[in-house]
Design an enzyme around this catalytic site. Structure first.
Site, PDB file in Angstrom:
ATOM      1  N   ASP A   1      25.349  20.975  29.977  1.00  0.00           N
ATOM      2  CA  ASP A   1      25.951  19.907  30.426  1.00  0.00           C
ATOM      3  C   ASP A   1      24.968  19.059  31.411  1.00  0.00           C
ATOM      4  O   ASP A   1      24.695  19.742  32.589  1.00  0.00           O
ATOM      5  CB  ASP A   1      27.203  20.120  31.216  1.00  0.00           C
ATOM      6  CG  ASP A   1      27.811  18.835  31.591  1.00  0.00           C
ATOM      7  OD1 ASP A   1      28.757  18.227  30.864  1.00  0.00           O
ATOM      8  OD2 ASP A   1      27.565  18.465  32.871  1.00  0.00           O
TER       9      ASP A   1
ATOM     10  N   TYR B   1      21.964  13.038  37.526  1.00  0.00           N
ATOM     11  CA  TYR B   1      21.470  14.322  37.960  1.00  0.00           C
ATOM     12  C   TYR B   1      20.083  14.490  38.079  1.00  0.00           C
ATOM     13  O   TYR B   1      19.473  15.149  38.749  1.00  0.00           O
ATOM     14  CB  TYR B   1      21.942  15.646  37.069  1.00  0.00           C
ATOM     15  CG  TYR B   1      23.264  15.749  36.991  1.00  0.00           C
ATOM     16  CD1 TYR B   1      24.270  15.418  37.885  1.00  0.00           C
ATOM     17  CD2 TYR B   1      23.965  16.605  36.132  1.00  0.00           C
ATOM     18  CE1 TYR B   1      25.548  15.627  37.611  1.00  0.00           C
ATOM     19  CE2 TYR B   1      25.187  16.942  35.828  1.00  0.00           C
ATOM     20  CZ  TYR B   1      26.112  16.500  36.634  1.00  0.00           C
ATOM     21  OH  TYR B   1      27.593  16.661  36.489  1.00  0.00           O
TER      22      TYR B   1
ATOM     23  N   HIS C   1      30.816   8.702  33.194  1.00  0.00           N
ATOM     24  CA  HIS C   1      31.194   9.646  34.542  1.00  0.00           C
ATOM     25  C   HIS C   1      32.161   9.575  35.203  1.00  0.00           C
ATOM     26  O   HIS C   1      32.806  10.715  35.638  1.00  0.00           O
ATOM     27  CB  HIS C   1      29.775   9.470  35.224  1.00  0.00           C
ATOM     28  CG  HIS C   1      29.440  10.856  35.880  1.00  0.00           C
ATOM     29  ND1 HIS C   1      28.147  11.495  35.980  1.00  0.00           N
ATOM     30  CD2 HIS C   1      30.099  12.099  36.595  1.00  0.00           C
ATOM     31  CE1 HIS C   1      27.975  12.393  36.438  1.00  0.00           C
ATOM     32  NE2 HIS C   1      29.284  12.716  36.766  1.00  0.00           N
TER      33      HIS C   1
ATOM     34  N   LYS D   1      25.947  11.964  30.390  1.00  0.00           N
ATOM     35  CA  LYS D   1      27.042  10.892  31.037  1.00  0.00           C
ATOM     36  C   LYS D   1      26.350   9.625  31.265  1.00  0.00           C
ATOM     37  O   LYS D   1      25.396   9.734  31.790  1.00  0.00           O
ATOM     38  CB  LYS D   1      27.533  11.604  32.131  1.00  0.00           C
ATOM     39  CG  LYS D   1      28.213  13.002  32.083  1.00  0.00           C
ATOM     40  CD  LYS D   1      29.019  13.518  33.151  1.00  0.00           C
ATOM     41  CE  LYS D   1      29.177  15.001  32.970  1.00  0.00           C
ATOM     42  NZ  LYS D   1      27.912  15.889  33.091  1.00  0.00           N
TER      43      LYS D   1
END
Length: 274
Positions: free
Chosen positions: A47, A52, A110, A77
């Protein structure tokens, strides 16, 4: 007892591993190693997310692991700044370039960000991306019941997953009941409460009984609760340890004891106001 990693069939018939690796806050070098080590340890799902900033590293970790692409379930996401129909389309295209993949297995919005009121338009973009074959399944993250009902009512398309903060101190029973009514699977982020539950005496007692550590007991609790769980770690030994949860189960008394730990303690933002 089977030690195979369990899988869950989503509402669109896609089969998703119930256990995977999260890479939030992992640097590029950490993410590549973590993903490679996780796949070597038997993990079937990874994931990540655009925000990120490690999608490229995740893709590299998958390639280094040498496992066929169709045997690793990849989630990413759409970030808040990319909400809206056209921008969400472009956002996944950019994610795929970074991952160096032709598709992802699961694409999530998200955050709902109700104040921006773009999540419905973004959901319509995800529906289109699924039609194009750029993602196999679509879902959401950090959505509350009104957000879920709105996108379903407006589009007729139900998210396969809602990924939410969930751990022994925030068990989210009302939202999980809504998920069950709507046919949405619950996926837990921060399942280990960011380490804040490691010294809990109830969990330590259960861990001692099974010859396990507290993290393993918490992960097992998620699995026995029917939740999808993605504990995050960048330490190879911890990644392997977190996967050693398929040789025991919690009994009804232990599940009841953990149920009593619910404090409604949120560690992340509230989706209604974030």
């Amino acid at each position: 007892m089977s030690t195979e990693h369990p899988r869950i069939q989503l509402n669109d018939t896609i089969v998703m591993p119930q256990f995977g690796l999260g890479v939030w806050q992992a640097s590029d070098s950490e993410a590549t190693v973590a993903v490679r080590e996780a796949i070597a340890a038997g993990y079937l799902a990874i994931d990540t997310a655009a925000i990120y900033k490690n999608e490229a590293a995740v893709g590299e970790g998958v390639r280094q692991a040498g496992k066929p692409r169709d045997q690793v379930f990849i989630t990413t996401k759409v970030w808040n700044d990319d909400q809206g129909y056209d921008t969400a389309i472009k956002a996944l295209q950019s994610s795929l370039k970074r991952l160096r993949m032709d598709y992802v297995d699961l694409l999530l919005i998200h955050w709902a960000q109700p104040a921006k009121d773009l999540y419905l338009e973004t959901w319509q973009a995800l529906i289109e991306l699924k039609k194009r074959g750029l993602t196999r399944s679509i879902g959401v993250s950090n959505f509350h019941a009104p957000h879920l009902r709105r996108i379903i009512d407006e589009t007729g398309e139900t998210p396969s997953v809602n990924q939410i903060e969930l751990h022994p101190y925030l068990q989210q029973h009302p939202l999980r009941e809504v998920h069950q009514q709507l046919g949405i699977h619950t996926e837990a982020w921060s399942p280990l409460a960011q380490g804040k539950a490691m010294d809990d005496p109830v969990l330590k007692q259960i861990a001692a009984k099974h010859g396990k550590d507290v993290a393993q007991v918490i992960i097992r609790w998620h699995l026995d609760s029917g939740l999808i769980v993605i504990p995050k770690s960048v330490t190879p030994s911890r990644i392997r340890s977190n996967a050693q949860v398929f040789d025991f189960r919690l009994d009804a008394e232990e599940m009841a004891a953990i149920a009593e730990l619910d404090r409604g303690q949120r560690l992340g933002p509230n989706p209604d106001t974030y």
